[in-house]
Every structure is written in C-alpha cells, then in structure tokens.
Scaffold this active site. Structure first.
Site, mmCIF file in Angstrom:
data_model
loop_
_atom_site.group_PDB
_atom_site.id
_atom_site.type_symbol
_atom_site.label_atom_id
_atom_site.label_comp_id
_atom_site.label_asym_id
_atom_site.label_seq_id
_atom_site.Cartn_x
_atom_site.Cartn_y
_atom_site.Cartn_z
ATOM 1 N N GLU A 81 0.871 -1.109 0.008
ATOM 2 C CA GLU A 81 0.168 -0.469 -0.220
ATOM 3 C C GLU A 81 0.880 1.575 0.222
ATOM 4 O OE1 GLU A 81 -3.829 -0.015 -0.441
ATOM 5 O OE2 GLU A 81 -2.182 2.847 -0.316
ATOM 6 N N THR A 114 -6.189 2.157 -5.010
ATOM 7 C CA THR A 114 -5.870 1.023 -5.333
ATOM 8 C C THR A 114 -7.087 0.489 -6.170
ATOM 9 O OG1 THR A 114 -5.718 1.745 -2.452
ATOM 10 C CG2 THR A 114 -6.531 -0.712 -3.568
ATOM 11 N N HIS A 118 -0.882 3.796 4.645
ATOM 12 C CA HIS A 118 -1.754 4.152 4.260
ATOM 13 C C HIS A 118 -2.087 6.274 4.850
ATOM 14 C CE1 HIS A 118 -5.342 5.960 2.371
ATOM 15 N NE2 HIS A 118 -5.826 4.587 1.486
ATOM 16 N N ASP A 132 1.330 0.051 -5.397
ATOM 17 C CA ASP A 132 -0.421 0.570 -5.899
ATOM 18 C C ASP A 132 -0.488 2.094 -6.205
ATOM 19 O OD1 ASP A 132 -0.973 1.812 -3.025
ATOM 20 O OD2 ASP A 132 -2.801 1.122 -3.330
ATOM 21 N N HIS A 133 0.202 3.181 -5.515
ATOM 22 C CA HIS A 133 0.665 4.809 -6.216
ATOM 23 C C HIS A 133 1.116 4.787 -5.368
ATOM 24 C CE1 HIS A 133 -2.484 4.879 -2.819
ATOM 25 N NE2 HIS A 133 -3.271 3.741 -3.504
HETATM 26 C C1 GP9 Z 1 -9.142 0.384 1.816
HETATM 27 C C2 GP9 Z 1 -7.888 0.918 1.189
HETATM 28 C C3 GP9 Z 1 -7.756 1.997 0.919
HETATM 29 O O1 GP9 Z 1 -9.933 -0.881 1.896
HETATM 30 O O2 GP9 Z 1 -7.454 -0.235 -0.104
HETATM 31 O O3 GP9 Z 1 -7.683 2.108 -0.955
HETATM 32 P P1 GP9 Z 1 -6.880 3.757 -0.950
HETATM 33 O O4 GP9 Z 1 -7.928 4.736 -0.723
HETATM 34 O O5 GP9 Z 1 -5.619 3.800 -1.221
HETATM 35 O O6 GP9 Z 1 -7.780 4.291 -3.028
HETATM 36 MN MN MN Z 2 -3.438 2.664 -2.258
#
Ligand code: GP9
Ligand code: MN
Length: 432
Positions: free
Chosen positions: A38, A82, A201, A260-261
């Site tokens: 993440e 995500t 996150h 992912d980003h």
């Molecule tokens: C929540 C998580 C966050 O279930 O996958 O998503 P994001 O904010 O990174 O798009």
């Molecule tokens: Mn994410």
C-alpha cells in the site's frame, strides 16, 4: 455495438507483442502470490535513515537472485487509487478518467480477468485477502465477477473489530497477515492470490509499540510518518515471508510485489526532496516519483534489476508470459515487459506519458534520461517518436474507456471470455 469491439480488437492486435522464448512458462503451474504494498514508492527501497535500512526485508527481496525487479515502473492510477491498480493488474484495462471502475462497473460488466482465466487455463483456485470491510471499492461484487473463489475480508479474522488491532482503513498488517497465511496454506494448489495491505496508508498513523525506527527530520508530519509506517509494512512482509517459508509455499510460488500508487502527494515535494537529498524539484522529478516497485520472484529463474520502462497496465501480460498462458484472445492495453517488441511507453491517466526516450508532461516534452526539456519540432527523430507515442497513448486510453463504459466485452465470442465462477458465491461463508 459489436463493431466498436472489432475496431478495438484490431488496435490491440496491431500492438500485440511476441512471447519471450526464454521467460515464457518459467513459472508454469506455480502458485501466484501478489503482495500489494500500500502506497509504497520505489525511492523507499534501499533508503537508509539513522544508520539503518528502512525496509531491510523488501530490500533483500529486491536483490534476491531469483527476483526480477523493474526499477522504471510507474503507477498509472487515477481517482480510483487502489481500485485502479487492482483493475489494471487483473484485467489490463485502465481506470476511467474519473471515479472507480470497480465501484461503477465492477458488478455488471463482462471482464477477462486473471482469476477466471487462470481457473480455466491452469486449474487455479483464487483468493483475495484484505483486512477491511468487503464493500470498500465494491470489492465483494467485483471479485465475484472476476472469478475469485474466496475473498477473506475483515469478518474472517479473529477479533477483527478490536480497536487495538486496527489503524486507519483496517487491520494492522501484521495481525492481518498472520491469519491470512494460515488461510492460504489451506487453499488447494495451484492457487492465485492477492494480499492487500493497508497500514502504510495516509495519514500514516501508527501506535507507539509498532514504531521501530526514529522519525526522519523533514518536519513534515506526513513524510516523517510515512517512513515509520513503511518500516512497519516491511516488517509485516518479513513475517509473512517467514510464514510462507515455514509452510513450504515460498519455493512453490511466484511471488509478486508491487506498490499501488504514490504515498506522498506533490504538496509535500520539498519534504520528499529533503528526505532523498535533492535541492531542486523539477517537473520530471515529480513524474519519476510516481515510480513504484514491481518485483517478481520465480524459484529457479535468474533475476536481476531490469530497467525496462513499464507500468501497472503491463502486469497482467507480463505475469501470463511467465505462467506460460497464451493471451491472444484478450483485450489488453498493456504488454509483456519481457517481450523484445515491448514498446516502453507508459501512459498516465491524464494523457501524459513516459517512454524510455521521452516524457510528456502537459504540453512539454523532455528527454527521459536527462530531464532536459526539448522542442520536438526541432528534431525530426524526436518529433516522430513523440507523435507516435501521443497517438498510442490517446488511443489506448480512449479505447479502454470505450470497453468499460460500453461494456464491450459482452460482445466478445463466448470462447474468449474465461468461464465465470458461480456469481451467487457467498464470501460470508466460513471455510476450512
Ligand atoms: C481500503 C484501501 C484503501 O480498503 O484499499 O484504498 P485507497 O485509499 O488506497 O484507494
Ligand atoms: Mn491504495
């Protein structure tokens, strides 16, 4: 209309690349474990602070002799964050210019997705793991539609609602991964799985007892917190790696790690610059900070750091190459990064792009290797390369949007759509 799909198919076929005879099938029949890092950015790998590596376990994986690691790999997400990353990885379609495809189209569209394809072509069982509620990003419905047999979301985990076990969007990675590994061991093999972490996150909060490295000194709360949660993610990965080794899955699986980003937005650019010891931040630096890890460990296959330019849209064709699965019937907007014909053009959702030679940022162009701004009109070679890349990127994004917004894959031949699993499947059922 069916004719729209034919036009798009033509474009996809024109851009289709040949398999790489050396890598094709190198991971045939192996389990697949995709580990979602993440918000993890490439510049954190090998980064040191306070006399230590911040991410020693990820660094060891990065340099493992069986790991192929792409160090010019960019995230290509839009608003779906995500969810866009997941969509690109599992279908090789781009997120739409606004909103999230998983939320808006995940339930009802027809897809050619990894779980269903691997079930059909390789007898794979599939499972997704995530320590948040199943409805987030409409995962529960989308995963059914993509053919996932199992989705282990929050309710599958012991004491998942204990506030001590949670931070931010879901369960703390270490707690989540312990039970995930136990479920994974029980899956029939070969399996295709993805494990979505969440602790690293925004806003990068972590309880005191889980902090194991001193704060960095940028004085930017987000950036300093990020380094500490990145360390936590690294330790969580290290524990997960140990579970896989203990169960014997480590050497029976192709293990894929990807970020992912971005984790830190442009608003914090001076703090990132300080963190990585840069004086001035240029337009091309901001684009290069969109690099995320993409690493693939295949037991028995010689790895190395690979400098090919690519992005998330290319993951599915690249993995299918290693798995030895033909994807000639697929509508994919990415291609196999191992192919000798691979173009090395990375489209971003806003129409900008990076190639191994040039970058487009807004209406400006740069040389990728130096960051030097150029006027392509002054150089015929640059002009034709830039023109070709613009056309390719515009078409890719527009056609991908058409596939999604028109639900065009419903017009594909039945034989081209991997068999769908039982959509009435309930992910609430208890297993094993
Ligand atoms: C929540 C998580 C966050 O279930 O996958 O998503 P994001 O904010 O990174 O798009
Ligand atoms: Mn994410």
């Amino acid at each position: 209309k069916p004719a729209d799909l034919d036009k798009i198919k033509k474009f996809v076929n024109e851009n289709r690349t040949l398999d790489n005879a050396v890598t094709f099938g190198k991971a045939k029949g192996k389990n697949v474990i995709i580990f979602h890092l993440e918000s993890f950015q490439q510049f954190m790998l090998d980064y040191r602070w306070d006399g230590q590596e911040v991410t020693p376990n990820l660094n060891a994986f990065y340099h493992d002799q069986n790991t192929t690691a792409f160090d010019n790999f960019y995230n290509e997400v839009g608003q779906g964050k995500t969810a866009d990353a997941e969509l690109m990885l599992e279908t090789s379609l781009f997120g739409t210019s606004s909103g999230s495809v998983m939320s808006n189209y995940g339930t009802s569209n027809t897809f050619q997705a990894m779980p269903a394809l691997l079930a059909q072509e390789g007898g794979y069982t599939s499972a997704a793991f995530h320590g948040d509620v199943p409805s987030f990003w409409n995962r529960d419905n989308t995963y059914k539609n993509w053919g996932y047999d199992y989705f282990f979301s929050k309710s599958y985990y012991k004491d998942a609602d204990n506030p001590e076990y949670n931070v931010g969007y879901g369960m703390k990675d270490k707690i989540f991964l312990k039970d995930s590994a136990a479920y994974m061991e029980k899956l029939p093999q070969p399996f295709y799985s993805k494990v979505i972490t969440v602790t690293n996150h925004y806003p990068y909060d972590l309880d005191k007892q889980n902090i194991s490295i001193n704060k960095t000194d940028t004085d930017d709360k987000t950036v300093d917190g990020y380094v500490q949660t990145a360390r936590y993610l690294d330790q969580a990965f290290g524990e997960f790696e140990q579970y896989l080794k203990d169960s014997g899955l480590w050497d029976k699986s192709m293990i894929v790690l990807y970020g992912d980003h971005y984790g830190i937005s442009e608003n914090h650019k001076s703090a990132i610059a300080k963190l990585i010891g840069k004086k001035n931040v240029s337009a091309t630096d901001l684009v290069n900070w969109q690099k995320v890890p993409f690493m693939i460990r295949v037991p028995g296959m010689q790895g190395g750091i690979n400098h090919t330019y690519g992005g998330e849209i290319d993951v599915m064709p690249t993995l299918l190459d290693l798995l030895g699965i033909k994807d000639d019937a697929m509508i994919q907007f990415g291609s196999d990064m191992f192919s000798a014909q691979y173009k090395q053009i990375v489209p971003f959702r806003n129409g900008d792009w990076v190639s191994s030679e040039y970058m487009k940022i807004g209406s400006n162009y740069y040389v990728t290797s130096t960051g030097t701004k150029i006027n392509p009109k002054m150089d015929p070679r640059a002009e034709s390369a830039v023109k070709a890349a613009n056309a390719y990127v515009e078409k890719s994004l527009a056609y991908s949007d058409k596939v999604i917004q028109g639900n065009l894959l419903r017009f594909a031949n039945a034989s081209e759509i991997p068999e769908k699993k039982d959509k009435s499947l309930s992910y609430k059922k208890s297993v094993g």
